[in-house]
Design an enzyme around this catalytic site. Structure first.
Site, PDB file in Angstrom:
ATOM      1  CD  GLU A 153      -2.842   1.195   2.379  1.00 53.97           C
ATOM      2  OE1 GLU A 153      -3.780   2.013   2.370  1.00 53.97           O
ATOM      3  OE2 GLU A 153      -2.589   0.467   3.360  1.00 53.97           O
TER       4      GLU A 153
ATOM      5  CG  HIS B 133      -8.792   2.375   2.068  1.00 49.27           C
ATOM      6  ND1 HIS B 133      -8.565   3.481   1.291  1.00 49.27           N
ATOM      7  CD2 HIS B 133      -7.644   2.159   2.773  1.00 49.27           C
ATOM      8  CE1 HIS B 133      -7.332   3.908   1.507  1.00 49.27           C
ATOM      9  NE2 HIS B 133      -6.760   3.122   2.403  1.00 49.27           N
TER      10      HIS B 133
ATOM     11  NE  ARG C  46     -20.072  22.579 -11.420  1.00 52.48           N
ATOM     12  CZ  ARG C  46     -20.972  22.907 -10.473  1.00 52.48           C
ATOM     13  NH1 ARG C  46     -22.232  22.559 -10.624  1.00 52.48           N
ATOM     14  NH2 ARG C  46     -20.613  23.564  -9.392  1.00 52.48           N
TER      15      ARG C  46
ATOM     16  CG  ASP D 283      -6.780  -0.425   6.332  1.00 53.82           C
ATOM     17  OD1 ASP D 283      -5.597  -0.810   6.324  1.00 53.82           O
ATOM     18  OD2 ASP D 283      -7.101   0.775   6.206  1.00 53.82           O
TER      19      ASP D 283
ATOM     20  CB  ALA E 115      -4.145   4.607  12.778  1.00 55.49           C
TER      21      ALA E 115
END
Length: 383
Positions: free
Chosen positions: A130, A216, A227, A275, A309
């Site tokens: 990640e 995530h 827009r 996670d 976290a």
């Protein structure tokens, strides 16, 4: 060579990955399921009887567990600890995730995962970087000093995992040079978009270049607004096969947003992920996290300034939340935890179903979907 033991269990209800069946006997030999068949309720002591059996859960985004964080101790012992801890919550296979870090730590993590794959460690599918090619504007809890652009020649050596296992890389497409995503894909990498300030058009180009995951969903990415559809808008498109990771803890994403996203994308392209950091399977209320202190309270983990976290979530809780918070069926929730991640990783001929020829990686649950037993590759590891 010794003969492999034949084992069998009985399920009052069995979810085979696609449909629900009643009064089923599952028989396996070694790692593989031999048969699933209707049977009469066994007499006491004949075999173990469970309320529910389902394909074991696959977590493609997990940072730690049981007091161990992969970044802090990127070793094979940490991987074994993570597998053992998350098995309590029905996880049978995982992609251990390394948060943005120095090359030395990335190299150590890479070595540990390659070692686990070489030893065919049960429960380890590969690894997930990640970062570190993320956008500082959307860094979340990542240490900005660790973020960088892919200019170093050392990167190729970190991709060896893809030769023997699965390899995911989460990156911000606007932070990498043209052709980089295509190159990663050509090396067998599953590219995911995350921690990104990309526009909708930039995200769409990344998908056209081969990116097929969104890390995530909603968190650390440009939102969907009138827009400018942003990364979220690109993620919810359905014209190309992409998958979205969803942290269904009720803290990372509001249940209403999750309901809208699942309605737009379809359950078949949604993955439940945790996670999780080292708090899962630990009693600690405070813990170190990448040079900071993290506080655990009411089902979430945050830094002292309130930044999320990672999470304190496990896969079984994610399944229950998908049913109770999002209002999806048990079929959909269990598929989002097993078959869909297997399809995303390209391992759905081995995982995600309880059928002959599939791995005996199975979770037993009670009627409220709390885990009562877990088997990984035919071995009972919990319950």
């Amino acid at each position: 060579m010794m003969d492999q033991e034949v084992l069998s269990v009985f399920a009052k209800r069995l979810f085979d990955g696609e449909q629900w069946l009643t009064n089923q006997q599952v028989i396996w030999k070694g790692q593989m399921i031999e048969s699933v068949k209707s049977a009469a309720m066994p007499l006491n002591g004949e075999m173990e009887i469970f309320d529910v059996l389902a394909p074991g859960f696959i977590d493609v985004h997990v940072n730690g567990g049981g007091g161990a964080l992969f970044n802090h101790t990127p070793t094979i012992e940490t991987l074994a600890r993570m597998v053992a801890v998350h098995a309590q919550f029905g996880t049978v296979a995982m992609m251990p995730t390394l948060i943005s870090d120095d090359y030395e730590i990335m190299s150590q993590a890479h070595h540990a995962v390659c070692q686990a794959l070489e030893q065919t460690m049960a429960g380890i599918l590969g690894m997930h970087y990640e970062g570190p090619y993320l956008n500082p504007i959307r860094k979340g809890v990542h240490n900005e000093s660790k973020l960088r652009k892919p200019t170093e020649g050392k990167l190729a050596t970190l991709l060896e995992v893809s030769r023997s296992g699965k390899l995911m890389v989460t990156l911000a497409p606007e932070q990498v040079p043209e052709g980089f995503i295509e190159w990663l894909v050509s090396q067998g990498v599953i590219v995911c978009i995350g921690h990104s300030a990309a526009s909708y058009d930039q995200a769409r180009r990344a998908v056209e270049s081969g990116a097929r995951g969104f890390t995530h969903l909603f968190n650390a990415m440009t939102p969907l607004v009138s827009r400018e559809p942003g990364v979220v808008g690109a993620a919810l498109q359905t014209d190309k096969p992409t998958w979205c990771g969803l942290i269904a803890d009720g803290h990372h994403v509001h249940p209403a947003s999750m309901r809208v996203a699942v309605a737009a994308k379809g359950c078949e392209h949604m993955l439940l992920v945790t996670d999780a950091i080292q708090s899962v399977g630990s009693e600690a209320k405070e813990m170190p996290f990448l040079g900071k202190k993290v506080l655990r309270s009411e089902g979430k983990v945050t830094t002292e300034d309130g930044t999320l976290a990672g999470s304190d979530l496990d896969m079984a809780t994610a399944v229950r939340n998908t049913i109770n918070l999002i209002g999806r069926t048990s079929t959909e929730a269990l598929q989002m935890a097993s078959l869909r991640p297997a399809e995303f990783l390209g391992i759905d001929q081995e995982f995600g179903r309880i059928k002959a020829g599939y791995r005996a990686s199975i979770v037993a649950l009670n009627t409220d979907f709390f885990v009562t037993a877990t088997w990984i590759d035919g071995q009972k590891v919990w319950g």
